[in-house]
Design a protein around this motif. Sequence first.
Motif, PDB file in Angstrom:
ATOM      1  N   ALA A 284       0.832  -1.204   0.000  1.00 34.45           N
ATOM      2  CA  ALA A 284       0.000   0.000   0.000  1.00 34.45           C
ATOM      3  C   ALA A 284       0.869   1.257   0.000  1.00 34.45           C
ATOM      4  CB  ALA A 284      -0.925  -0.013   1.212  1.00 34.45           C
ATOM      5  N   TRP A 285       1.960   1.205   0.763  1.00 35.96           N
ATOM      6  CA  TRP A 285       2.875   2.355   0.788  1.00 35.96           C
ATOM      7  C   TRP A 285       3.488   2.577  -0.585  1.00 35.96           C
ATOM      8  CZ3 TRP A 285       8.254   2.282  -0.026  1.00 35.96           C
ATOM      9  CH2 TRP A 285       8.883   3.522   0.159  1.00 35.96           C
ATOM     10  N   MET A 286       3.916   1.490  -1.232  1.00 33.67           N
ATOM     11  CA  MET A 286       4.510   1.616  -2.560  1.00 33.67           C
ATOM     12  C   MET A 286       3.502   2.157  -3.570  1.00 33.67           C
ATOM     13  SD  MET A 286       6.897  -1.771  -2.922  1.00 33.67           S
ATOM     14  CE  MET A 286       8.452  -1.905  -2.013  1.00 33.67           C
ATOM     15  N   ALA A 287       2.275   1.679  -3.479  1.00 31.89           N
ATOM     16  CA  ALA A 287       1.233   2.170  -4.385  1.00 31.89           C
ATOM     17  C   ALA A 287       0.968   3.652  -4.155  1.00 31.89           C
ATOM     18  CB  ALA A 287      -0.039   1.356  -4.184  1.00 31.89           C
ATOM     19  N   ASP A 288       0.974   4.069  -2.889  1.00 27.93           N
ATOM     20  CA  ASP A 288       0.750   5.479  -2.566  1.00 27.93           C
ATOM     21  C   ASP A 288       1.894   6.346  -3.082  1.00 27.93           C
ATOM     22  OD1 ASP A 288      -0.789   7.579  -1.014  1.00 27.93           O
ATOM     23  OD2 ASP A 288       1.158   7.726  -0.012  1.00 27.93           O
ATOM     24  N   GLU A 289       3.128   5.838  -2.973  1.00 30.77           N
ATOM     25  CA  GLU A 289       4.269   6.573  -3.509  1.00 30.77           C
ATOM     26  C   GLU A 289       4.111   6.795  -5.010  1.00 30.77           C
ATOM     27  OE1 GLU A 289       7.399   7.646  -1.595  1.00 30.77           O
ATOM     28  OE2 GLU A 289       5.539   7.659  -0.416  1.00 30.77           O
ATOM     29  N   ALA A 290       3.642   5.768  -5.708  1.00 27.76           N
ATOM     30  CA  ALA A 290       3.448   5.880  -7.152  1.00 27.76           C
ATOM     31  C   ALA A 290       2.352   6.889  -7.479  1.00 27.76           C
ATOM     32  CB  ALA A 290       3.110   4.519  -7.743  1.00 27.76           C
ATOM     33  N   GLU A 291       1.235   6.794  -6.760  1.00 27.64           N
ATOM     34  CA  GLU A 291       0.110   7.699  -7.015  1.00 27.64           C
ATOM     35  C   GLU A 291       0.458   9.146  -6.685  1.00 27.64           C
ATOM     36  OE1 GLU A 291      -3.131   6.169  -4.777  1.00 27.64           O
ATOM     37  OE2 GLU A 291      -3.269   4.297  -5.934  1.00 27.64           O
ATOM     38  N   SER A 292       1.381   9.330  -5.740  1.00 27.22           N
ATOM     39  CA  SER A 292       1.772  10.684  -5.324  1.00 27.22           C
ATOM     40  C   SER A 292       2.901  11.256  -6.168  1.00 27.22           C
ATOM     41  CB  SER A 292       2.191  10.663  -3.844  1.00 27.22           C
ATOM     42  OG  SER A 292       1.128  10.204  -3.021  1.00 27.22           O
ATOM     43  N   GLY A 293       3.343  10.507  -7.166  1.00 28.99           N
ATOM     44  CA  GLY A 293       4.389  10.995  -8.055  1.00 28.99           C
ATOM     45  C   GLY A 293       5.788  10.935  -7.480  1.00 28.99           C
ATOM     46  N   ARG A 294       5.986  10.076  -6.487  1.00 32.99           N
ATOM     47  CA  ARG A 294       7.308   9.975  -5.864  1.00 32.99           C
ATOM     48  C   ARG A 294       8.104   8.754  -6.349  1.00 32.99           C
ATOM     49  NH1 ARG A 294       4.203  12.161  -1.575  1.00 32.99           N
ATOM     50  NH2 ARG A 294       3.657  10.088  -0.778  1.00 32.99           N
ATOM     51  N   THR A 295       7.634   8.152  -7.430  1.00 33.80           N
ATOM     52  CA  THR A 295       8.408   7.098  -8.068  1.00 33.80           C
ATOM     53  C   THR A 295       9.034   7.653  -9.349  1.00 33.80           C
ATOM     54  OG1 THR A 295       6.410   6.307  -9.196  1.00 33.80           O
ATOM     55  CG2 THR A 295       7.004   5.226  -7.119  1.00 33.80           C
ATOM     56  N   VAL A 296       9.910   6.876  -9.951  1.00 31.91           N
ATOM     57  CA  VAL A 296      10.614   7.360 -11.143  1.00 31.91           C
ATOM     58  C   VAL A 296      10.509   6.333 -12.260  1.00 31.91           C
ATOM     59  CG1 VAL A 296      12.260   8.725  -9.819  1.00 31.91           C
ATOM     60  CG2 VAL A 296      12.818   6.357 -10.387  1.00 31.91           C
ATOM     61  N   ASP A 297      10.685   6.792 -13.486  1.00 32.81           N
ATOM     62  CA  ASP A 297      10.785   5.889 -14.628  1.00 32.81           C
ATOM     63  C   ASP A 297      12.146   5.200 -14.590  1.00 32.81           C
ATOM     64  OD1 ASP A 297       8.287   6.423 -15.803  1.00 32.81           O
ATOM     65  OD2 ASP A 297       9.062   8.272 -16.697  1.00 32.81           O
ATOM     66  N   PRO A 298      12.277   4.043 -15.222  1.00 32.11           N
ATOM     67  CA  PRO A 298      13.573   3.356 -15.212  1.00 32.11           C
ATOM     68  C   PRO A 298      14.616   4.005 -16.101  1.00 32.11           C
ATOM     69  CG  PRO A 298      11.978   2.117 -16.506  1.00 32.11           C
ATOM     70  CD  PRO A 298      11.215   3.219 -15.836  1.00 32.11           C
ATOM     71  N   GLU A 299      14.189   4.793 -17.092  1.00 39.28           N
ATOM     72  CA  GLU A 299      15.136   5.323 -18.074  1.00 39.28           C
ATOM     73  C   GLU A 299      16.194   6.261 -17.477  1.00 39.28           C
ATOM     74  OE1 GLU A 299      11.887   5.037 -18.581  1.00 39.28           O
ATOM     75  OE2 GLU A 299      11.905   3.498 -20.153  1.00 39.28           O
ATOM     76  N   PRO A 300      15.835   7.177 -16.546  1.00 45.11           N
ATOM     77  CA  PRO A 300      16.900   8.021 -15.960  1.00 45.11           C
ATOM     78  C   PRO A 300      17.978   7.207 -15.264  1.00 45.11           C
ATOM     79  CG  PRO A 300      14.747   8.995 -15.538  1.00 45.11           C
ATOM     80  CD  PRO A 300      14.498   7.627 -16.112  1.00 45.11           C
ATOM     81  N   GLY A 301      17.596   6.115 -14.628  1.00 43.94           N
ATOM     82  CA  GLY A 301      18.589   5.241 -14.011  1.00 43.94           C
ATOM     83  C   GLY A 301      19.495   4.616 -15.050  1.00 43.94           C
TER      84      GLY A 301
END
Length: 306
Positions: free
Chosen positions: A218-235
């Motif tokens: 649930a925490w991970m899903a919330d991070e994604a919904e809140s825009g605090r995750t990143v796309d893999p391409e910058p990495g």
Amino acid sequence: MDTRQISLVGTVAVITGGARGLGLIYGRRLAAAGAKVAIMARSGAQLDLAVAAIRAEGGTALGVLADVTDAGSIRRAFNQVEEALGPLSLLINNAGNAGPIGRAWEVDGGEWWQTIEVHLRGSFLCLQEALARMAPRKHGRIISMASNAGAFRWPTASAYSVAKSALIKLTENVAVEARSTGVSLFAFHPGLVHRVGMGSDFIARGAPAGSAQAALAAWMADEAESGRTVDPEPGAERIVALASGQFDFLTGRYITVHDDLNALLAQAKALKRSDALMLRISPFDHASQGDGDRFAVRQELKTTSA
């Protein structure tokens, strides 16, 4: 950052756990930059698909079956890579798993330790084998996938957190040992990546309601919904940049997808004289704390930034 002008022609790279997820994305990007890429994994079927994907894009790829926790398997795999592609010059330590989720006294101890084995023993054995080949040639780079979980903490994911913290310190220690060899080592945090990687895998597999697994998902899903995750391409772009050699002054340090490598480059001299981007105990300023019990101090690992 734009790495489209970086050429990795002449680079021979090994990526552990590279048959899927972030490992495959990084392999494809390295191959696109001209590197010869060896994908190392335990699943032959996934290896075949990964190699086919890279070759379909015009890259050079080799699939190698290996168990990163077995020294003999690693040695044979590296021999196979060098016989087919040439001298190894880049290792990406990417193999790992999420480990058991729950409070430390409630999870299975065997599963907990197996996570340490995969992340830490596996990375060490690959690093050891790679350095034995790179050091005499005075050339090479090793990038071990780290995490904010290792720089800070992830309660209920203690095996993963401890393993990643150990990888950060392993990188720093071995970088000092390897100074005379010309080999650079980095610990790299790709961010909490959505769509691929541990986070998406964890959410996808589901968990019983009310469990520690469900709370973390649930925490991970919330991070994604809140825009605090990143796309893999910058990495992937930063992996290519680190592989190019222009950021070797950062050897031994913990780098994240959020760092501006060009800004760090502008501060290279100051960085090399500091402990920035390394794990350290935060000191306690006794003088500013009055007459309280100076030993009752909570100290936490932190990363310093430039």
